[in-house]
Design an enzyme around this catalytic site. Structure first.
Site, PDB file in Angstrom:
ATOM      1  N   SER A   1       0.809  -1.221   0.000  1.00 54.45           N
ATOM      2  CA  SER A   1       0.000   0.000   0.000  1.00 54.45           C
ATOM      3  C   SER A   1       0.847   1.280   0.000  1.00 54.45           C
ATOM      4  O   SER A   1       0.501   2.238  -0.709  1.00 54.45           O
ATOM      5  CB  SER A   1      -0.958   0.012   1.192  1.00 54.45           C
ATOM      6  OG  SER A   1      -1.981  -0.938   1.017  1.00 54.45           O
TER       7      SER A   1
ATOM      8  N   LYS B   1      -9.361  -5.387  11.890  1.00 58.33           N
ATOM      9  CA  LYS B   1     -10.530  -4.880  11.161  1.00 58.33           C
ATOM     10  C   LYS B   1     -11.825  -4.936  11.968  1.00 58.33           C
ATOM     11  O   LYS B   1     -12.743  -4.152  11.722  1.00 58.33           O
ATOM     12  CB  LYS B   1     -10.695  -5.621   9.836  1.00 58.33           C
ATOM     13  CG  LYS B   1      -9.583  -5.315   8.846  1.00 58.33           C
ATOM     14  CD  LYS B   1      -9.851  -5.955   7.497  1.00 58.33           C
ATOM     15  CE  LYS B   1      -8.719  -5.651   6.536  1.00 58.33           C
ATOM     16  NZ  LYS B   1      -8.993  -6.155   5.172  1.00 58.33           N
TER      17      LYS B   1
ATOM     18  N   ASP C   1     -13.312  -3.068   1.359  1.00 59.31           N
ATOM     19  CA  ASP C   1     -12.928  -4.433   0.977  1.00 59.31           C
ATOM     20  C   ASP C   1     -13.966  -5.126   0.106  1.00 59.31           C
ATOM     21  O   ASP C   1     -13.649  -5.726  -0.919  1.00 59.31           O
ATOM     22  CB  ASP C   1     -12.691  -5.295   2.227  1.00 59.31           C
ATOM     23  CG  ASP C   1     -11.343  -5.066   2.868  1.00 59.31           C
ATOM     24  OD1 ASP C   1     -10.398  -4.659   2.158  1.00 59.31           O
ATOM     25  OD2 ASP C   1     -11.220  -5.310   4.079  1.00 59.31           O
TER      26      ASP C   1
ATOM     27  N   GLY D   1     -12.191  -9.921   9.398  1.00 57.73           N
ATOM     28  CA  GLY D   1     -12.928  -8.764   8.935  1.00 57.73           C
ATOM     29  C   GLY D   1     -13.119  -8.713   7.436  1.00 57.73           C
ATOM     30  O   GLY D   1     -14.178  -8.293   6.951  1.00 57.73           O
TER      31      GLY D   1
ATOM     32  N   TYR E   1      -1.787 -12.085  -1.367  1.00 58.05           N
ATOM     33  CA  TYR E   1      -0.809 -11.879  -2.438  1.00 58.05           C
ATOM     34  C   TYR E   1       0.598 -12.006  -1.877  1.00 58.05           C
ATOM     35  O   TYR E   1       0.834 -11.795  -0.682  1.00 58.05           O
ATOM     36  CB  TYR E   1      -0.992 -10.507  -3.112  1.00 58.05           C
ATOM     37  CG  TYR E   1      -0.740  -9.298  -2.228  1.00 58.05           C
ATOM     38  CD1 TYR E   1       0.545  -8.781  -2.029  1.00 58.05           C
ATOM     39  CD2 TYR E   1      -1.796  -8.644  -1.587  1.00 58.05           C
ATOM     40  CE1 TYR E   1       0.778  -7.676  -1.239  1.00 58.05           C
ATOM     41  CE2 TYR E   1      -1.584  -7.531  -0.791  1.00 58.05           C
ATOM     42  CZ  TYR E   1      -0.285  -7.044  -0.621  1.00 58.05           C
ATOM     43  OH  TYR E   1      -0.064  -5.946   0.172  1.00 58.05           O
TER      44      TYR E   1
ATOM     45  N   GLY F   1      -4.909 -10.782  -5.727  1.00 52.79           N
ATOM     46  CA  GLY F   1      -4.798  -9.926  -4.558  1.00 52.79           C
ATOM     47  C   GLY F   1      -4.394  -8.503  -4.872  1.00 52.79           C
ATOM     48  O   GLY F   1      -4.803  -7.569  -4.170  1.00 52.79           O
TER      49      GLY F   1
END
Length: 251
Positions: free
Chosen positions: A24, A73, A109, A131, A193, A216
């Site tokens: 990210s 989450k 998500d 989550g 991933y 992913g």
């Protein structure tokens, strides 16, 4: 990403444990740079038991928000001042938006998966108990799936046989084990991933079987773009994010 973080820089980040594997930061920082935004995305490792302190720290230090990943989450729900309808229905939060000291919790998500599949009228199987699994199962229901089964290692029927399943979504962190064998007619999404870009065993098997496949990194890109837009109020530069993400993964 800019060469330095300045006093004027708006910060967002990733709350999880661990965070070292995540792609990210390069994805979001490339997006900020492309749009000339004085923003930066940083990893925020928060150990179990320290999450409340971490969220308070975000508010206290002026963060604009954060993504939330494993294992937080569900635990982060009680630390949000406001939940939107998506998070409330999913009982899961992966995105925090902080404005004027108020923490809003939402989840990107589920839509990141259903937006890339055709779940209406399908029988779906979601693997996982966390989550992400909750968010995806909720989104599949909203998107019109006829039946949504959620199965995890905690269940006596593990592993499921996958019979009669049209949509298979892996929300576990398992990358190198084939839990359910895909068939040609299936739509398959894998949230897991490898940071180096190698395909997971499920993705390999699904491609070999001729399935519709969402890997992913596809999911990471979609959920990340949605979070980006919630934080900045600006359309995410999808092509830039994709270009930054795939090379970062070695693919």
């Amino acid at each position: 990403m800019s060469s330095s973080i300045r006093g004027t820089t708006t910060l967002v980040g990733l709350l999880g444990w661990p965070t070292s594997h995540s792609l990210s930061p390069p994805m979001h920082n490339a997006a900020f740079a492309a749009l000339g935004l004085d923003w930066a995305y940083v990893p925020l490792p928060a150990a179990p038991g320290r999450l409340a302190e971490a969220v308070r720290g975000l508010v206290a230090t002026g963060f604009a928000g954060a993504n939330v990943t494993i294992p937080h989450k569900q635990a982060v729900i009680g630390l949000c001042d406001v939940l939107d309808d998506v998070a409330r229905l999913a009982c899961s939060v992966n995105t925090l938006v902080i404005r004027d000291g108020t923490v809003l919790g939402t989840s990107t998500d589920g839509a990141a998966v259903t937006g890339q599949l055709a779940p209406a009228g399908a029988n779906a199987l979601v693997l996982g108990a966390g989550g992400s699994a909750r968010a995806v199962a909720s989104a599949l229901t909203v998107a019109g799936a006829t039946r949504v089964e959620v199965c995890s290692r905690r269940d006596s029927g593990w592993p499921p046989d996958g019979k009669g399943i049209d949509v298979l979504v892996n929300c576990t962190p398992v990358k190198d084990e084939l839990i359910v064998s895909p068939r040609a007619e299936m739509q398959v999404a894998d949230l897991a991933y490898h940071p180096d870009g190698r395909e997971t065993v499920l993705v390999q098997a699904a491609r070999a079987a001729g399935c519709t496949v969402v890997d992913g990194l596809d999911v990471l890109l979609a959920q990340g773009a949605a979070s980006f837009e919630r934080w900045t109020g600006t359309a995410a530069p999808i092509d830039v994010m994709r270009a930054a993400l795939r090379p970062a993964a070695g693919g």
